[in-house]
Design a protein around this motif. Structure first.
Motif, PDB file in Angstrom:
ATOM      1  N   ASP A   1     -10.515  10.618  12.334  1.00 53.47           N
ATOM      2  CA  ASP A   1      -9.643  10.899  13.471  1.00 53.47           C
ATOM      3  C   ASP A   1      -8.760   9.682  13.732  1.00 53.47           C
ATOM      4  O   ASP A   1      -9.194   8.706  14.329  1.00 53.47           O
ATOM      5  CB  ASP A   1     -10.487  11.226  14.707  1.00 53.47           C
ATOM      6  N   GLU A   2      -7.525   9.759  13.271  1.00 49.59           N
ATOM      7  CA  GLU A   2      -6.573   8.659  13.416  1.00 49.59           C
ATOM      8  C   GLU A   2      -7.215   7.319  13.059  1.00 49.59           C
ATOM      9  O   GLU A   2      -7.288   6.408  13.890  1.00 49.59           O
ATOM     10  CB  GLU A   2      -6.018   8.627  14.837  1.00 49.59           C
ATOM     11  N   PRO A   3      -7.674   7.200  11.799  1.00 51.64           N
ATOM     12  CA  PRO A   3      -8.453   6.020  11.438  1.00 51.64           C
ATOM     13  C   PRO A   3      -7.681   4.707  11.502  1.00 51.64           C
ATOM     14  O   PRO A   3      -8.290   3.651  11.582  1.00 51.64           O
ATOM     15  CB  PRO A   3      -8.886   6.315   9.990  1.00 51.64           C
ATOM     16  N   THR A   4      -6.355   4.785  11.484  1.00 47.41           N
ATOM     17  CA  THR A   4      -5.592   3.532  11.505  1.00 47.41           C
ATOM     18  C   THR A   4      -4.958   3.268  12.868  1.00 47.41           C
ATOM     19  O   THR A   4      -4.190   2.313  13.021  1.00 47.41           O
ATOM     20  CB  THR A   4      -4.473   3.548  10.437  1.00 47.41           C
ATOM     21  N   ALA A   5      -5.292   4.084  13.852  1.00 44.75           N
ATOM     22  CA  ALA A   5      -4.677   3.911  15.174  1.00 44.75           C
ATOM     23  C   ALA A   5      -4.995   2.528  15.732  1.00 44.75           C
ATOM     24  O   ALA A   5      -6.143   2.088  15.687  1.00 44.75           O
ATOM     25  CB  ALA A   5      -5.176   4.993  16.130  1.00 44.75           C
ATOM     26  N   GLY A   6      -3.982   1.860  16.207  1.00 44.00           N
ATOM     27  CA  GLY A   6      -4.181   0.564  16.831  1.00 44.00           C
ATOM     28  C   GLY A   6      -4.431  -0.572  15.861  1.00 44.00           C
ATOM     29  O   GLY A   6      -4.745  -1.685  16.276  1.00 44.00           O
ATOM     30  N   MET A   7      -4.313  -0.287  14.561  1.00 50.31           N
ATOM     31  CA  MET A   7      -4.531  -1.351  13.579  1.00 50.31           C
ATOM     32  C   MET A   7      -3.253  -2.130  13.335  1.00 50.31           C
ATOM     33  O   MET A   7      -2.155  -1.585  13.445  1.00 50.31           O
ATOM     34  CB  MET A   7      -4.977  -0.758  12.243  1.00 50.31           C
ATOM     35  N   SER A   8      -3.429  -3.385  12.942  1.00 55.65           N
ATOM     36  CA  SER A   8      -2.261  -4.192  12.600  1.00 55.65           C
ATOM     37  C   SER A   8      -1.738  -3.762  11.228  1.00 55.65           C
ATOM     38  O   SER A   8      -2.475  -3.149  10.444  1.00 55.65           O
ATOM     39  CB  SER A   8      -2.630  -5.676  12.576  1.00 55.65           C
ATOM     40  N   VAL A   9      -0.477  -4.076  10.941  1.00 54.89           N
ATOM     41  CA  VAL A   9       0.157  -3.624   9.697  1.00 54.89           C
ATOM     42  C   VAL A   9      -0.607  -4.030   8.441  1.00 54.89           C
ATOM     43  O   VAL A   9      -0.625  -3.304   7.463  1.00 54.89           O
ATOM     44  CB  VAL A   9       1.612  -4.126   9.532  1.00 54.89           C
ATOM     45  N   ASP A  10      -1.251  -5.193   8.475  1.00 56.27           N
ATOM     46  CA  ASP A  10      -1.955  -5.628   7.259  1.00 56.27           C
ATOM     47  C   ASP A  10      -3.317  -4.955   7.137  1.00 56.27           C
ATOM     48  O   ASP A  10      -3.905  -4.948   6.055  1.00 56.27           O
ATOM     49  CB  ASP A  10      -2.087  -7.152   7.208  1.00 56.27           C
ATOM     50  N   GLU A  11      -3.838  -4.358   8.221  1.00 57.12           N
ATOM     51  CA  GLU A  11      -5.135  -3.682   8.145  1.00 57.12           C
ATOM     52  C   GLU A  11      -5.003  -2.227   7.697  1.00 57.12           C
ATOM     53  O   GLU A  11      -5.907  -1.684   7.069  1.00 57.12           O
ATOM     54  CB  GLU A  11      -5.826  -3.711   9.508  1.00 57.12           C
ATOM     55  N   VAL A  12      -3.873  -1.613   8.026  1.00 54.58           N
ATOM     56  CA  VAL A  12      -3.679  -0.194   7.717  1.00 54.58           C
ATOM     57  C   VAL A  12      -3.900   0.113   6.228  1.00 54.58           C
ATOM     58  O   VAL A  12      -4.634   1.039   5.891  1.00 54.58           O
ATOM     59  CB  VAL A  12      -2.291   0.291   8.198  1.00 54.58           C
ATOM     60  N   PRO A  13      -3.302  -0.679   5.306  1.00 58.99           N
ATOM     61  CA  PRO A  13      -3.486  -0.355   3.881  1.00 58.99           C
ATOM     62  C   PRO A  13      -4.936  -0.392   3.430  1.00 58.99           C
ATOM     63  O   PRO A  13      -5.321   0.355   2.537  1.00 58.99           O
ATOM     64  CB  PRO A  13      -2.669  -1.438   3.164  1.00 58.99           C
ATOM     65  N   VAL A  14      -5.748  -1.252   4.048  1.00 62.38           N
ATOM     66  CA  VAL A  14      -7.161  -1.340   3.671  1.00 62.38           C
ATOM     67  C   VAL A  14      -7.837   0.009   3.899  1.00 62.38           C
ATOM     68  O   VAL A  14      -8.539   0.540   3.026  1.00 62.38           O
ATOM     69  CB  VAL A  14      -7.888  -2.441   4.490  1.00 62.38           C
ATOM     70  N   VAL A  15      -7.595   0.586   5.063  1.00 61.94           N
ATOM     71  CA  VAL A  15      -8.234   1.862   5.386  1.00 61.94           C
ATOM     72  C   VAL A  15      -7.636   2.996   4.552  1.00 61.94           C
ATOM     73  O   VAL A  15      -8.360   3.857   4.058  1.00 61.94           O
ATOM     74  CB  VAL A  15      -8.116   2.144   6.904  1.00 61.94           C
ATOM     75  N   LEU A  16      -6.328   2.978   4.366  1.00 65.22           N
ATOM     76  CA  LEU A  16      -5.709   4.031   3.552  1.00 65.22           C
ATOM     77  C   LEU A  16      -6.199   3.955   2.105  1.00 65.22           C
ATOM     78  O   LEU A  16      -6.433   4.988   1.466  1.00 65.22           O
ATOM     79  CB  LEU A  16      -4.182   3.946   3.619  1.00 65.22           C
TER      80      LEU A  16
END
Ligand code: ATP
Ligand code: MG
Length: 247
Positions: free
Chosen positions: A169-184
């Motif tokens: 459920d919106e796993p990257t919500a509120g993440m910083s730009v450098d953290e988003v790719p890790v989860v994706l």
């Protein structure tokens, strides 16, 4: 296969999820989109058992789980999002993941010797923390993590349980730009394994376009569109109901 049949929940007079019938196949990623308040999170909560349905059914691999409480559904393979409130806030990040790994092994009734088992559990937990780029936080208390790391810990706990079905459920919500790719990247890797059923609620259309094999659209609790990404994104109902504001 995961299937919901006429899944419905009413809050007072408001029908938040309204007769949603849908089936999801292993090895596929389905994106669930829809405006704020459409019922996406509530749909997940009905699937995982965190909310009791007013009516309708949830089936997994031929078993009707509709009357089963959330922990039973988790054991059957429905991975639910952990929230920090469900973690052991005063245990370390590593201990939290270790407990999730242990819960999975208990499920499988693996009778290893206590010491070997403990060492193995810790090793597996560390491997998972490396996958989610949290290894450097292993000894920090779960409660002390910044937001982005909390979300990564949630994913780590899910991976530790090795569910059949992932509900993101919106796993990257509120993440910083450098953290988003890790989860994706993690979601991509799970998708490449081709054995999980992945459901992803995501507002970012570029992410949906890239990752989804299929999109379903919820609007006012109802399933209003279902199909391949290009077709669904181009459909009038999505252009109006969902993308209309942004377009
Ligand atoms: N526990 C609850 N009690 C009463 N109403 C609720 C409850 N949970 C959700 N709702 C209502 O159900 C509707 C659907 O909410 P939900 O959180 O599922 O939407 P959503 O699609 O996830 O939205 P968002 O994109 O903002 O996360 C909303 O009108 C919400 O206010
Ligand atoms: Mg939501």
């Amino acid at each position: 296969m995961l299937e919901t049949k006429n899944l419905t929940i009413r809050f007072g007079g408001h029908v938040a999820v309204d007769g949603v019938s849908c089936a999801f196949q292993p090895g596929t990623l389905t994106a669930i989109v829809g405006p704020n308040g459409a019922g996406k999170t509530t749909y997940f909560n009905l699937i995982s058992g965190q909310l009791p349905a007013s009516s309708g059914e949830v089936w997994l691999d031929g078993e009707n789980l509709s009357d089963q409480p959330a922990p039973v559904r988790t054991r059957r393979g429905l991975g639910r999002a952990f929230q920090l409130t469900q973690l052991f806030a005063h245990l370390s990040v590593l201990e939290n993941v270790r407990l999730a790994v242990q819960a999975r092994h208990r499920k499988g009734l693996k009778l290893l010797s206590v010491w070997l088992s403990h060492r193995e559990l810790i090793a597996e937990a560390r491997t998972i923390l490396e996958r989610v780029r949290l290894a450097s936080r292993a000894d920090d208390l779960a409660a002390s993590l910044p937001h982005g790391d909390q979300r990564k810990l949630e994913v780590a706990m899910l991976i530790a349980l090795d569910p059949k079905v992932y509900l993101f459920d919106e796993p990257t919500a509120g993440m910083s730009v450098d953290e988003v790719p890790v989860v994706l990247d993690l979601i991509r890797a799970l998708k490449a394994e081709k054995r999980h059923t992945l459901l992803l609620v995501e507002h970012k259309m570029d992410v949906v376009r890239e990752l989804a094999d299929r999109i379903i659209v919820l609007h006012q609790g109802r399933l209003v569109a279902d199909g391949d990404p290009a077709t669904v994104i181009a459909s009038p109902i999505v252009q109006e109901a969902y993308l209309g504001v942004a377009a």
